[in-house]
Design a protein around this motif. Structure first.
Motif, PDB file in Angstrom:
ATOM      1  N   VAL A  96      -3.645   4.229 -12.101  1.00 40.14           N
ATOM      2  CA  VAL A  96      -2.249   4.278 -11.069  1.00 40.14           C
ATOM      3  C   VAL A  96      -2.849   3.915  -9.969  1.00 40.14           C
ATOM      4  O   VAL A  96      -2.298   3.118  -9.451  1.00 40.14           O
ATOM      5  N   GLU A  97      -4.312   3.843 -10.459  1.00 39.88           N
ATOM      6  CA  GLU A  97      -5.038   2.539  -8.726  1.00 39.88           C
ATOM      7  C   GLU A  97      -4.681   0.955  -8.642  1.00 39.88           C
ATOM      8  O   GLU A  97      -3.706   0.919  -8.030  1.00 39.88           O
ATOM      9  N   MET A  98      -4.039   0.470  -9.737  1.00 35.45           N
ATOM     10  CA  MET A  98      -3.684  -1.178 -10.577  1.00 35.45           C
ATOM     11  C   MET A  98      -2.245  -0.253  -9.090  1.00 35.45           C
ATOM     12  O   MET A  98      -1.792  -1.736  -8.530  1.00 35.45           O
ATOM     13  N   VAL A  99      -1.479   0.003  -9.756  1.00 36.86           N
ATOM     14  CA  VAL A  99      -0.071  -0.049  -9.511  1.00 36.86           C
ATOM     15  C   VAL A  99       0.262   0.726  -7.755  1.00 36.86           C
ATOM     16  O   VAL A  99       0.797  -0.042  -6.517  1.00 36.86           O
ATOM     17  N   PHE A 100      -0.818   1.900  -7.368  1.00 39.34           N
ATOM     18  CA  PHE A 100      -0.632   1.604  -6.138  1.00 39.34           C
ATOM     19  C   PHE A 100      -1.001   0.601  -5.364  1.00 39.34           C
ATOM     20  O   PHE A 100      -0.286   0.343  -3.599  1.00 39.34           O
ATOM     21  N   ALA A 101      -2.144   0.103  -5.665  1.00 37.13           N
ATOM     22  CA  ALA A 101      -2.458  -1.189  -4.972  1.00 37.13           C
ATOM     23  C   ALA A 101      -1.460  -2.165  -4.209  1.00 37.13           C
ATOM     24  O   ALA A 101      -1.802  -2.875  -3.283  1.00 37.13           O
ATOM     25  N   THR A 102      -1.236  -2.606  -5.337  1.00 34.68           N
ATOM     26  CA  THR A 102       0.297  -3.777  -5.641  1.00 34.68           C
ATOM     27  C   THR A 102       0.917  -2.949  -5.301  1.00 34.68           C
ATOM     28  O   THR A 102       1.621  -3.767  -3.423  1.00 34.68           O
ATOM     29  N   VAL A 103       1.754  -2.109  -4.755  1.00 38.33           N
ATOM     30  CA  VAL A 103       2.762  -1.497  -4.264  1.00 38.33           C
ATOM     31  C   VAL A 103       2.041  -1.756  -2.987  1.00 38.33           C
ATOM     32  O   VAL A 103       3.293  -1.827  -1.798  1.00 38.33           O
ATOM     33  N   ARG A 104       1.354  -0.649  -2.307  1.00 36.99           N
ATOM     34  CA  ARG A 104       0.911  -1.176  -0.880  1.00 36.99           C
ATOM     35  C   ARG A 104       1.021  -2.183  -0.600  1.00 36.99           C
ATOM     36  O   ARG A 104       1.416  -1.988   1.017  1.00 36.99           O
ATOM     37  N   VAL A 105       0.271  -2.703  -0.868  1.00 35.99           N
ATOM     38  CA  VAL A 105       0.567  -4.341  -0.352  1.00 35.99           C
ATOM     39  C   VAL A 105       1.634  -5.013   0.286  1.00 35.99           C
ATOM     40  O   VAL A 105       2.184  -5.782   0.516  1.00 35.99           O
ATOM     41  N   ALA A 106       2.448  -4.546  -0.763  1.00 31.71           N
ATOM     42  CA  ALA A 106       3.910  -5.192  -1.310  1.00 31.71           C
ATOM     43  C   ALA A 106       4.525  -4.325  -0.030  1.00 31.71           C
ATOM     44  O   ALA A 106       5.210  -5.193   1.359  1.00 31.71           O
TER      45      ALA A 106
END
Length: 130
Positions: A96-106
Protein backbone atom coordinates in the motif's frame (compact mmCIF):
# COMPACT_ATOMS: atom_id res chain seq x y z
CA UNK A 1 -10.98 -18.81 -13.75
CA UNK A 2 -11.22 -18.69 -9.95
CA UNK A 3 -8.43 -17.25 -7.83
CA UNK A 4 -7.67 -17.56 -4.16
CA UNK A 5 -9.79 -15.07 -2.28
CA UNK A 6 -7.09 -14.11 0.17
CA UNK A 7 -3.36 -14.41 -0.13
CA UNK A 8 -1.25 -15.02 2.95
CA UNK A 9 1.94 -13.06 3.44
CA UNK A 10 3.82 -16.22 2.41
CA UNK A 11 1.82 -16.42 -0.83
CA UNK A 12 2.73 -12.80 -1.62
CA UNK A 13 6.39 -13.51 -0.89
CA UNK A 14 6.28 -16.59 -3.16
CA UNK A 15 4.84 -14.43 -5.94
CA UNK A 16 7.56 -11.80 -5.41
CA UNK A 17 10.23 -14.52 -5.50
CA UNK A 18 8.80 -15.77 -8.80
CA UNK A 19 8.95 -12.23 -10.23
CA UNK A 20 12.52 -11.83 -9.01
CA UNK A 21 13.56 -15.20 -10.45
CA UNK A 22 11.89 -14.40 -13.79
CA UNK A 23 13.73 -11.09 -13.89
CA UNK A 24 10.65 -9.00 -14.69
CA UNK A 25 6.90 -8.90 -14.30
CA UNK A 26 6.74 -9.35 -18.08
CA UNK A 27 7.67 -13.01 -17.64
CA UNK A 28 5.06 -13.81 -15.00
CA UNK A 29 2.29 -16.08 -16.29
CA UNK A 30 -1.07 -14.54 -17.16
CA UNK A 31 -2.70 -16.62 -14.41
CA UNK A 32 -0.26 -15.32 -11.78
CA UNK A 33 -0.64 -11.77 -13.05
CA UNK A 34 -4.44 -11.91 -12.83
CA UNK A 35 -4.33 -13.62 -9.43
CA UNK A 36 -2.11 -10.84 -8.07
CA UNK A 37 -4.32 -8.13 -9.60
CA UNK A 38 -7.39 -9.75 -8.08
CA UNK A 39 -5.75 -9.76 -4.66
CA UNK A 40 -4.47 -6.19 -5.12
CA UNK A 41 -7.99 -5.08 -6.04
CA UNK A 42 -9.19 -6.51 -2.73
CA UNK A 43 -6.31 -5.65 -0.38
CA UNK A 44 -4.25 -2.80 -1.84
CA UNK A 45 -6.52 -0.64 -4.01
CA UNK A 46 -9.10 0.31 -1.34
CA UNK A 47 -6.46 1.53 1.11
CA UNK A 48 -4.54 3.43 -1.58
CA UNK A 49 -7.77 4.96 -2.85
CA UNK A 50 -8.77 6.15 0.63
CA UNK A 51 -5.34 7.71 1.20
CA UNK A 52 -5.35 9.47 -2.18
CA UNK A 53 -8.82 10.86 -1.46
CA UNK A 54 -7.76 12.09 1.99
CA UNK A 55 -4.38 13.46 0.87
CA UNK A 56 -5.13 14.87 -2.59
CA UNK A 57 -8.93 14.99 -2.73
CA UNK A 58 -9.02 12.72 -5.79
CA UNK A 59 -11.02 9.61 -6.52
CA UNK A 60 -9.43 6.67 -8.28
CA UNK A 61 -10.46 3.48 -10.04
CA UNK A 62 -9.83 0.33 -7.95
CA UNK A 63 -9.10 -1.79 -11.03
CA UNK A 64 -6.61 0.77 -12.30
CA UNK A 65 -4.92 0.90 -8.89
CA UNK A 66 -4.72 -2.90 -8.76
CA UNK A 67 -3.19 -3.09 -12.24
CA UNK A 68 -0.64 -0.37 -11.57
CA UNK A 69 0.17 -2.05 -8.24
CA UNK A 70 1.28 -5.10 -10.24
CA UNK A 71 3.70 -2.90 -12.22
CA UNK A 72 4.95 -0.84 -9.27
CA UNK A 73 5.53 -3.79 -6.99
CA UNK A 74 7.02 -5.86 -9.80
CA UNK A 75 9.51 -3.08 -10.58
CA UNK A 76 10.49 -2.84 -6.92
CA UNK A 77 11.24 -6.53 -6.39
CA UNK A 78 14.88 -6.42 -7.48
CA UNK A 79 15.60 -3.16 -5.67
CA UNK A 80 15.94 -2.05 -2.08
CA UNK A 81 12.16 -1.60 -1.83
CA UNK A 82 11.73 -5.25 -2.78
CA UNK A 83 14.19 -6.36 -0.15
CA UNK A 84 12.16 -4.59 2.53
CA UNK A 85 8.95 -5.95 1.05
CA UNK A 86 10.26 -9.50 1.47
CA UNK A 87 11.18 -9.03 5.14
CA UNK A 88 8.46 -6.62 6.32
CA UNK A 89 6.18 -8.03 9.01
CA UNK A 90 3.15 -6.80 7.01
CA UNK A 91 4.10 -6.92 3.32
CA UNK A 92 0.62 -5.97 2.11
CA UNK A 93 0.76 -2.78 4.19
CA UNK A 94 4.12 -1.98 2.61
CA UNK A 95 2.59 -2.65 -0.84
CA UNK A 96 0.00 0.00 0.00
CA UNK A 97 2.79 2.42 0.92
CA UNK A 98 4.71 1.71 -2.31
CA UNK A 99 1.67 2.18 -4.54
CA UNK A 100 0.41 5.24 -2.67
CA UNK A 101 3.78 6.99 -2.82
CA UNK A 102 4.25 6.27 -6.52
CA UNK A 103 0.72 7.29 -7.56
CA UNK A 104 0.89 10.42 -5.39
CA UNK A 105 4.09 11.52 -7.16
CA UNK A 106 2.52 10.72 -10.54
CA UNK A 107 -0.50 12.87 -9.66
CA UNK A 108 1.65 15.79 -8.59
CA UNK A 109 3.89 15.46 -11.66
CA UNK A 110 0.94 15.47 -14.05
CA UNK A 111 -2.42 16.64 -12.77
CA UNK A 112 -0.94 18.77 -9.99
CA UNK A 113 1.25 20.68 -12.42
CA UNK A 114 -1.54 21.05 -14.94
CA UNK A 115 -3.73 22.55 -12.22
CA UNK A 116 -1.01 25.04 -11.31
CA UNK A 117 -0.67 26.00 -14.97
CA UNK A 118 -4.42 26.40 -15.22
CA UNK A 119 -4.40 28.90 -12.35
CA UNK A 120 -1.78 31.00 -14.13
CA UNK A 121 -3.72 30.87 -17.41
CA UNK A 122 -6.94 31.83 -15.64
CA UNK A 123 -5.21 34.75 -13.92
CA UNK A 124 -3.90 35.91 -17.31
CA UNK A 125 -7.36 35.68 -18.84
CA UNK A 126 -8.86 37.63 -15.92
CA UNK A 127 -6.19 40.33 -16.20
CA UNK A 128 -6.68 40.65 -19.96
CA UNK A 129 -10.44 40.91 -19.70
CA UNK A 130 -10.51 43.29 -16.75
Amino acid sequence: MTYESSWSDDRLRAFLTAVYTAGSVRYVSEDEREAFISEARRRIAPAVGRRLLADLGVTTDPDGLARIAFEIIGEGVGRTRGTWLMVASDPFDYCVEMVFATVRVAFRDTVGLAAAGDDERLAGIAAASG
